[in-house]
Design an enzyme around this catalytic site. Structure first.
Site, PDB file in Angstrom:
ATOM      1  N   ASN A 107     -13.380  -3.072   2.658  1.00 48.14           N
ATOM      2  CA  ASN A 107     -14.412  -2.037   2.792  1.00 48.14           C
ATOM      3  C   ASN A 107     -15.317  -2.000   1.565  1.00 48.14           C
ATOM      4  OD1 ASN A 107     -13.131  -1.131   5.193  1.00 48.14           O
ATOM      5  ND2 ASN A 107     -11.683   0.042   3.964  1.00 48.14           N
ATOM      6  N   GLN A 154     -14.550   2.767   1.821  1.00 46.82           N
ATOM      7  CA  GLN A 154     -13.997   2.423   0.509  1.00 46.82           C
ATOM      8  C   GLN A 154     -13.689   3.709  -0.248  1.00 46.82           C
ATOM      9  OE1 GLN A 154     -16.544   0.039  -2.053  1.00 46.82           O
ATOM     10  NE2 GLN A 154     -14.839  -0.527  -3.376  1.00 46.82           N
ATOM     11  N   ASP A 206       0.846  -1.193   0.000  1.00 47.92           N
ATOM     12  CA  ASP A 206       0.000   0.000   0.000  1.00 47.92           C
ATOM     13  C   ASP A 206       0.882   1.244   0.000  1.00 47.92           C
ATOM     14  OD1 ASP A 206      -1.787   2.166   0.919  1.00 47.92           O
ATOM     15  OD2 ASP A 206      -3.191   0.544   1.338  1.00 47.92           O
ATOM     16  N   HIS A 233     -10.881  -4.846  -3.220  1.00 42.84           N
ATOM     17  CA  HIS A 233      -9.532  -5.148  -2.751  1.00 42.84           C
ATOM     18  C   HIS A 233      -9.576  -5.468  -1.269  1.00 42.84           C
ATOM     19  CE1 HIS A 233     -10.070  -0.812  -2.174  1.00 42.84           C
ATOM     20  NE2 HIS A 233      -9.158  -0.865  -1.209  1.00 42.84           N
ATOM     21  N   HIS A 278      -7.253  -5.403   2.316  1.00 40.28           N
ATOM     22  CA  HIS A 278      -6.078  -4.898   3.008  1.00 40.28           C
ATOM     23  C   HIS A 278      -5.497  -6.008   3.875  1.00 40.28           C
ATOM     24  CE1 HIS A 278      -6.686  -0.520   2.271  1.00 40.28           C
ATOM     25  NE2 HIS A 278      -7.934  -0.932   2.084  1.00 40.28           N
TER      26      HIS A 278
END
Length: 139
Positions: free
Chosen positions: A88, A95, A32, A101, A103
């Site tokens: 999310n 989001q 990230d 996606h 995390h």
């Protein structure tokens, strides 16, 4: 299927460079760019799905299996004391990129963001809990 203006479609296809830590035909896992902790990564499907409501069950299952494998590997390599897997859906839930996606967030004792997922608890009466249960119960 890809969305031409989706940043995660561009990253997952390799059009935009990323710090990729894993890739296969179905997913790319990247570090990230705004990490909550050392090693914070994202599992990004190569096919575009906006959120949990759009993703197929098959791809969702594959994503969770990959999350488990990555969590075990990352814990061994990074020596973290815990791990969050977070996903999310919709802006109200946090989001910000509307491409499904997950995390992967390694957690460390006494880290800067130690309380990243802390929330205030709500209280419901026994009657409200029964009503919520009955609304959600599946046969």
């Amino acid at each position: 299927m890809r969305e031409k203006d989706c940043i995660f479609c561009k990253i997952s296809s390799g059009e935009i460079p990323s710090n990729t830590i894993y890739e296969d035909e179905e997913f790319r896992v990247i570090l990230d760019l705004a990490p909550a902790a050392k090693g914070h990564a994202l599992i990004i499907p190569k096919e575009h799905f906006a959120d949990i409501y759009e993703i197929t069950e098959e791809v969702a299952c594959s994503a969770m299996k990959l999350a488990k494998r990555m969590a075990v590997h990352m814990t061994e390599v990074l020596g973290c004391e815990g791990f969050n897997i977070l996903q999310n859906n919709h802006e109200v839930a946090g989001q910000t990129v509307f491409h499904f996606h997950m995390h992967l967030i390694p957690r460390y004792q006494n880290a800067k963001n130690e309380d990243i997922l802390v929330w205030s608890h709500e209280t419901f009466s026994p009657e409200e809990m029964e009503q919520i249960r009955d609304m959600l119960k599946q046969e």
